[in-house]
Design a protein around this motif. Structure first.
Motif, mmCIF file in Angstrom:
data_model
loop_
_atom_site.group_PDB
_atom_site.id
_atom_site.type_symbol
_atom_site.label_atom_id
_atom_site.label_comp_id
_atom_site.label_asym_id
_atom_site.label_seq_id
_atom_site.Cartn_x
_atom_site.Cartn_y
_atom_site.Cartn_z
ATOM 1 N N VAL A 299 0.841 -1.197 0.000
ATOM 2 C CA VAL A 299 0.000 0.000 0.000
ATOM 3 C C VAL A 299 0.873 1.243 0.000
ATOM 4 C CG1 VAL A 299 -1.698 1.330 1.299
ATOM 5 C CG2 VAL A 299 -1.941 -1.152 1.126
ATOM 6 N N CYS A 300 1.903 1.224 0.821
ATOM 7 C CA CYS A 300 2.824 2.362 0.902
ATOM 8 C C CYS A 300 3.493 2.604 -0.445
ATOM 9 C CB CYS A 300 3.869 2.106 1.984
ATOM 10 S SG CYS A 300 4.975 3.497 2.311
ATOM 11 N N ARG A 301 3.981 1.547 -1.065
ATOM 12 C CA ARG A 301 4.644 1.690 -2.371
ATOM 13 C C ARG A 301 3.672 2.213 -3.422
ATOM 14 N NH1 ARG A 301 6.444 -3.595 -0.862
ATOM 15 N NH2 ARG A 301 8.534 -3.515 0.041
ATOM 16 N N ALA A 302 2.429 1.737 -3.381
ATOM 17 C CA ALA A 302 1.436 2.157 -4.373
ATOM 18 C C ALA A 302 1.119 3.645 -4.225
ATOM 19 C CB ALA A 302 0.163 1.325 -4.229
ATOM 20 N N ILE A 303 0.997 4.105 -2.991
ATOM 21 C CA ILE A 303 0.736 5.527 -2.763
ATOM 22 C C ILE A 303 1.951 6.348 -3.157
ATOM 23 C CG2 ILE A 303 0.345 7.278 -0.979
ATOM 24 C CD1 ILE A 303 -1.394 5.228 0.484
ATOM 25 N N ARG A 304 3.117 5.859 -2.774
ATOM 26 C CA ARG A 304 4.340 6.620 -3.050
ATOM 27 C C ARG A 304 4.631 6.706 -4.542
ATOM 28 N NH1 ARG A 304 4.766 9.803 -0.598
ATOM 29 N NH2 ARG A 304 5.500 9.149 1.448
ATOM 30 N N ALA A 305 4.172 5.728 -5.305
ATOM 31 C CA ALA A 305 4.426 5.745 -6.742
ATOM 32 C C ALA A 305 3.685 6.875 -7.440
ATOM 33 C CB ALA A 305 4.020 4.406 -7.361
ATOM 34 N N LYS A 306 2.640 7.401 -6.813
ATOM 35 C CA LYS A 306 1.851 8.449 -7.461
ATOM 36 C C LYS A 306 1.717 9.713 -6.642
ATOM 37 C CE LYS A 306 -2.276 5.908 -5.944
ATOM 38 N NZ LYS A 306 -3.448 5.150 -6.416
ATOM 39 N N SER A 307 2.290 9.744 -5.443
ATOM 40 C CA SER A 307 2.113 10.921 -4.599
ATOM 41 C C SER A 307 3.272 11.055 -3.623
ATOM 42 C CB SER A 307 0.798 10.805 -3.811
ATOM 43 O OG SER A 307 0.675 11.848 -2.864
ATOM 44 N N ILE A 308 3.554 12.324 -3.246
ATOM 45 C CA ILE A 308 4.575 12.570 -2.224
ATOM 46 C C ILE A 308 3.916 12.981 -0.914
ATOM 47 C CG2 ILE A 308 6.426 13.146 -3.833
ATOM 48 C CD1 ILE A 308 5.763 16.094 -3.396
ATOM 49 N N VAL A 309 2.627 12.655 -0.753
ATOM 50 C CA VAL A 309 1.915 12.946 0.488
ATOM 51 C C VAL A 309 2.651 12.299 1.667
ATOM 52 C CG1 VAL A 309 0.432 10.896 0.301
ATOM 53 C CG2 VAL A 309 -0.363 12.886 1.588
ATOM 54 N N PRO A 310 2.725 12.967 2.823
ATOM 55 C CA PRO A 310 3.376 12.339 3.982
ATOM 56 C C PRO A 310 2.661 11.057 4.399
ATOM 57 C CG PRO A 310 3.058 14.693 4.359
ATOM 58 C CD PRO A 310 2.298 14.354 3.110
ATOM 59 N N ILE A 311 3.443 10.035 4.706
ATOM 60 C CA ILE A 311 2.912 8.755 5.188
ATOM 61 C C ILE A 311 3.551 8.450 6.533
ATOM 62 C CG2 ILE A 311 2.701 6.276 4.769
ATOM 63 C CD1 ILE A 311 2.950 6.860 1.774
ATOM 64 N N ILE A 312 2.713 8.285 7.545
ATOM 65 C CA ILE A 312 3.185 7.860 8.864
ATOM 66 C C ILE A 312 2.682 6.443 9.080
ATOM 67 C CG2 ILE A 312 3.122 8.246 11.356
ATOM 68 C CD1 ILE A 312 2.682 11.199 10.825
ATOM 69 N N MET A 313 3.598 5.508 9.252
ATOM 70 C CA MET A 313 3.189 4.123 9.431
ATOM 71 C C MET A 313 3.067 3.793 10.912
ATOM 72 S SD MET A 313 6.625 2.069 8.472
ATOM 73 C CE MET A 313 8.168 2.449 9.292
ATOM 74 N N ILE A 314 2.245 2.792 11.181
ATOM 75 C CA ILE A 314 2.020 2.320 12.541
ATOM 76 C C ILE A 314 2.479 0.878 12.610
ATOM 77 C CG2 ILE A 314 0.284 1.873 14.311
ATOM 78 C CD1 ILE A 314 -1.383 4.116 13.048
ATOM 79 N N THR A 315 3.350 0.596 13.577
ATOM 80 C CA THR A 315 3.931 -0.739 13.659
ATOM 81 C C THR A 315 4.010 -1.184 15.108
ATOM 82 O OG1 THR A 315 5.877 -2.065 13.078
ATOM 83 C CG2 THR A 315 6.277 0.179 13.778
ATOM 84 N N ALA A 316 4.098 -2.489 15.313
ATOM 85 C CA ALA A 316 4.271 -3.023 16.663
ATOM 86 C C ALA A 316 5.615 -2.575 17.215
ATOM 87 C CB ALA A 316 4.173 -4.542 16.648
ATOM 88 N N GLN A 317 5.671 -2.397 18.516
ATOM 89 C CA GLN A 317 6.849 -1.817 19.146
ATOM 90 C C GLN A 317 8.110 -2.642 18.905
ATOM 91 O OE1 GLN A 317 6.177 -0.893 23.235
ATOM 92 N NE2 GLN A 317 7.840 0.571 23.326
ATOM 93 N N THR A 318 7.970 -3.951 18.770
ATOM 94 C CA THR A 318 9.140 -4.815 18.637
ATOM 95 C C THR A 318 9.507 -5.117 17.184
ATOM 96 O OG1 THR A 318 7.696 -6.755 18.852
ATOM 97 C CG2 THR A 318 8.715 -5.918 20.861
ATOM 98 N N ASP A 319 8.722 -4.605 16.231
ATOM 99 C CA ASP A 319 8.937 -4.954 14.827
ATOM 100 C C ASP A 319 9.950 -4.020 14.171
ATOM 101 O OD1 ASP A 319 7.271 -7.067 14.946
ATOM 102 O OD2 ASP A 319 5.561 -6.103 13.991
#
Length: 228
Positions: free
Chosen positions: A63-83
């Protein structure tokens, strides 16, 4: 009013954080799956995307790659603390920043404000003269970077990062300095954010990212752009 797109499959987390962010004055659109998120992104063109990496259908990385391929909108990802591996992979997929679960609403709001400030409150370039190092040319006034005469597709964060290096060519910049100057905060980020973005930048401007000749590591400190 600035709009956010929150792609998260956990209904409880998505609803609770959306309500908290609406209280901060944002319009929040929600999507429970990656495919729904991509469709909503195209329909609403949000100012910022919050993206969980663990989605039930499409990988958050894709999803991140697909958005980034067409836009430079800021993306903040959410991940588990240990990942840690997922965090680095998400940044390398094009995310600008990350928060870890359990998400603290006030911290998330601070990250969002910092990301949107970087987009909307950038002043005009202080120097319109292109900077060249190796076969790379930074044109601040146009907001572009060329390698061997061809434009390099950079996110806004990557462009700010290369400009920071270009402005201090030959000098060692610590990770803390880069966090403060490029991301705009001192204590909300960590060095992995810098390292992952330097890695992405090297992949785009170095001839061989694993053997960099332009942006080199100052071991234990940070990075340095080798002056021409």
């Amino acid at each position: 009013m600035e709009s956010l797109l929150f792609i998260e499959d956990d209904d409880g987390i998505r609803l609770a954080l959306s309500m908290a962010l609406e209280d901060e004055g944002y319009t929040v659109r929600q999507a429970p799956t990656g495919s729904d998120g991509l469709a909503e992104f195209d329909a609403s063109t949000p100012d910022l995307v919050l993206l969980d990496l663990r989605l039930p259908d499409i990988s958050g990385f894709d999803v991140c790659r697909a958005i980034r391929a067409k836009s430079i909108v800021p993306i903040i990802m959410i991940t588990a603390q240990t990942d840690t591996v997922d965090m680095v992979a998400g940044l390398e997929a094009g995310a600008d920043d990350y928060v870890t679960k359990p998400v603290v609403p006030k911290e998330l709001a601070a990250r969002i404000r910092a990301a949107l400030r970087r987009v909307h409150l950038q002043g005009p370039p202080t120097d319109s003269t292109p900077t060249t190092f190796g076969d790379v040319e930074v044109r601040r006034e146009q907001g572009i970077v060329l390698k061997a005469g061809r434009e390099v597709n950079l996110t806004k964060t990557e462009f700010r990062l290369i400009c920071e290096f270009a402005d201090h060519a030959g000098a060692v910049l610590s990770r803390d300095q880069l966090l403060e100057r490029v991301w705009g905060y001192e204590y909300l980020g960590d060095s992995r954010l810098v390292d992952a973005h330097v890695r992405r930048l090297r992949l785009k401007i170095e001839d061989h990212a694993d053997d960099p000749k332009l942006i080199v590591t100052a071991r234990g400190v940070g990075y340095r752009l080798l002056a021409s």
